[in-house]
Design an enzyme around this catalytic site. Structure first.
Site, PDB file in Angstrom:
ATOM      1  N   PHE A  48      42.832  27.170  -2.140  1.00  0.00           N
ATOM      2  CA  PHE A  48      42.423  27.609  -0.803  1.00  0.00           C
ATOM      3  C   PHE A  48      40.956  27.990  -0.855  1.00  0.00           C
ATOM      4  CE2 PHE A  48      41.645  30.594   2.634  1.00  0.00           C
ATOM      5  CZ  PHE A  48      42.109  29.853   3.709  1.00  0.00           C
ATOM      6  N   ASP A  60      35.559  29.852  -7.266  1.00  0.00           N
ATOM      7  CA  ASP A  60      35.770  30.549  -6.002  1.00  0.00           C
ATOM      8  C   ASP A  60      36.439  31.881  -6.339  1.00  0.00           C
ATOM      9  OD1 ASP A  60      36.817  31.610  -3.678  1.00  0.00           O
ATOM     10  OD2 ASP A  60      37.421  29.690  -2.828  1.00  0.00           O
ATOM     11  N   LYS A  76      35.678  38.566   0.498  1.00  0.00           N
ATOM     12  CA  LYS A  76      36.682  39.605   0.756  1.00  0.00           C
ATOM     13  C   LYS A  76      36.283  41.046   0.405  1.00  0.00           C
ATOM     14  CE  LYS A  76      40.776  36.808   1.316  1.00  0.00           C
ATOM     15  NZ  LYS A  76      40.624  35.394   1.008  1.00  0.00           N
TER      16      LYS A  76
HETATM   17  C1  PLP Z   1      40.215  34.145   1.680  1.00  0.00           C
HETATM   18  C2  PLP Z   1      39.685  33.065   0.829  1.00  0.00           C
HETATM   19  C3  PLP Z   1      38.672  32.199   1.271  1.00  0.00           C
HETATM   20  C4  PLP Z   1      38.168  32.203   2.692  1.00  0.00           C
HETATM   21  O1  PLP Z   1      37.544  33.375   3.033  1.00  0.00           O
HETATM   22  P1  PLP Z   1      37.205  33.674   4.588  1.00  0.00           P
HETATM   23  O2  PLP Z   1      36.406  34.942   4.525  1.00  0.00           O
HETATM   24  O3  PLP Z   1      38.509  33.818   5.288  1.00  0.00           O
HETATM   25  O4  PLP Z   1      36.432  32.526   5.089  1.00  0.00           O
HETATM   26  C5  PLP Z   1      38.150  31.292   0.369  1.00  0.00           C
HETATM   27  N1  PLP Z   1      38.610  31.225  -0.889  1.00  0.00           N
HETATM   28  C6  PLP Z   1      39.580  32.023  -1.337  1.00  0.00           C
HETATM   29  C7  PLP Z   1      40.013  31.912  -2.755  1.00  0.00           C
HETATM   30  C8  PLP Z   1      40.166  32.964  -0.495  1.00  0.00           C
HETATM   31  O5  PLP Z   1      41.158  33.741  -0.941  1.00  0.00           O
END
Ligand code: PLP
Length: 401
Positions: free
Chosen positions: A139, A224, A253
């Site tokens: 994700f 990420d 986050k």
């Molecule tokens: C939440 C998340 C995102 C996206 O972040 P947003 O602030 O919602 O755009 C990207 N990568 C990972 C691993 C995430 O958990």
């Protein structure tokens, strides 16, 4: 009618329908507890999806925001911003990175990383090297580029055509990456532990093997760390568990422990591929959010919060393991630090609803995985309270009540 119901009705009338929301109207928060508009308290094991890593309304964050709000709220990136500079310094001092690009969310941080790997590779190798390898069940966000990077049908369905130039491999399988690398490959992007995909921890040595492959083939390695970064797995950054360093890391986050801020951290060699005019964000690293980020980073690195979270994470997994031993529909408990998943043989949605009724916030990801990402300040006592609620729900399920 309760206050909650009135707000829910108004929300259903005019707020976009993009979320299936639970019937909770948030009013205030303190530590690991969220209070709704009718005064009901909830033990928060979701923490705004791994955002409120320091708990709700941590006094240091609140103070930083209040002070900064009264001094300077916003200022263009046409000028130098001290709070942003300080946050960049802190991030580089405590990571592999040399330079930080600031934005406002995880998806935007990943967009910056995708642009950077393409631009660096174009400058260095020419325009035929642009492909990025990502993992199945990953994700990376909700923009067109990041849903293209995220190989999940339920996320990208209906939004095609997607951005070309991605190849997907099973997570945790080094041979699959080897087989996917071709002359067009420029980078590999992975979550060190998959979050939305179900709290998937890769096999030991996987990330290191990926790093070695990247070195051999001159590919950029992007981690990420939007969900796993900032203490979630017990170290400041998740890559620190594996004795590997990426070339680029994305954060968001928990970076300011509440307020929205994102960042892409890169080594100098690569960051230089984005000279003035090539990328930007109006709000990125604005004084208010960067001040909150500085305050959060100081709490993460100066106190014993990370060390403590390792112990409480162990305790959480131990206690959830006891539930696993008791209930046949619990098939696995896994995770790292305070990022924990409990895999079930049944759908988790009903359990999440029952937990909410009983004053516990958890969520379910990948259909059957209950996700526990509480604030890092969670105490063993609060873990006991949570487990007690889950045990009640599980015992009802077992006996079919
Ligand atoms: C939440 C998340 C995102 C996206 O972040 P947003 O602030 O919602 O755009 C990207 N990568 C990972 C691993 C995430 O958990």
């Amino acid at each position: 009618m309760s206050h909650s119901q009135a707000w829910i009705d108004r929300g259903l009338a005019h707020v976009a329908t993009t979320y299936g929301r639970y019937p909770l109207v948030a009013a205030s928060g303190e530590g690991c507890w969220l209070t709704d508009i009718d005064g009901k308290k909830y033990l928060d094991f979701l923490a705004g999806v791994a955002v409120n890593n320091l708990g709700h309304c941590h006094p240091k964050i609140v103070e930083a925001i209040q002070d900064q709000a009264a001094t300077l709220l916003h200022c263009s990136n046409f000028y130098h911003i001290p709070q942003q500079i300080e946050l960049a310094e802190l991030l580089c001092q405590h990571s592999f990175g040399d330079r930080v690009f600031f934005c406002n969310s995880g998806a935007e941080a990943n967009e910056a990383a995708l642009k950077l790997v393409r631009k660096y590779s174009l400058d260095k190798f020419g325009d035929d090297r642009y492909e990025i390898i990502t993992a199945e069940n990953s994700f990376h966000g909700r923009t067109i580029a990041t849903i293209s990077a995220t190989n999940q049908e339920k996320i990208s369905s209906g939004f095609g055509p997607l951005l070309p130039g991605f190849k997907y491999v099973p997570f945790g399988n080094i041979d699959a990456i080897k087989a996917a690398i071709g002359p067009k490959t420029c980078a590999i992007m992975l979550e060190p532990v998959q979050g939305e995909g179900g709290i998937n921890v890769p096999p030991a040595g996987y990330l290191k093997a990926v790093r070695e492959l990247c070195d051999q083939k001159e590919l950029l390695l992007v981690f990420d760390e939007v969900q796993v970064g900032l203490g979630r797995t017990g170290t400041l950054f998740a890559y620190q568990h594996d004795d590997v360093e990426p070339d680029i890391m994305t954060l968001a986050k928990a970076l300011a422990a509440g307020p929205p801020i994102g960042a892409m951290v890169a080594r100098e060699k690569y960051a230089a591929a984005l000279p003035p005019g090539t990328h930007g964000s109006t709000f990125g690293g604005n004084p208010l959010l960067a001040a909150a980020g500085v305050a959060a980073m100081k709490v993460f690195v100066e106190g014993d919060i990370l060390a403590k979270s390792v112990t409480t994470g162990d305790y959480l997994r131990e206690k959830l393991g006891e539930l696993q031993a008791k209930y046949t529909f619990v098939t696995q408990v896994r995770g790292r630090g305070l990022m924990v998943g409990m895999e079930l043989s049944i759908e988790g949605a009903e359990i999440v609803k029952k937990a909410l009724d009983r004053g516990l916030l958890i969520n379910c990801t990948a259909g059957k995985v209950l996700r526990f990402v509480p604030p890092l300040i969670i105490t063993p006592h609060e873990i006991d309270q949570m487990v007690k609620i889950l045990n009640t729900i599980f015992s009802e399920l077992q006996t079919g009540e």
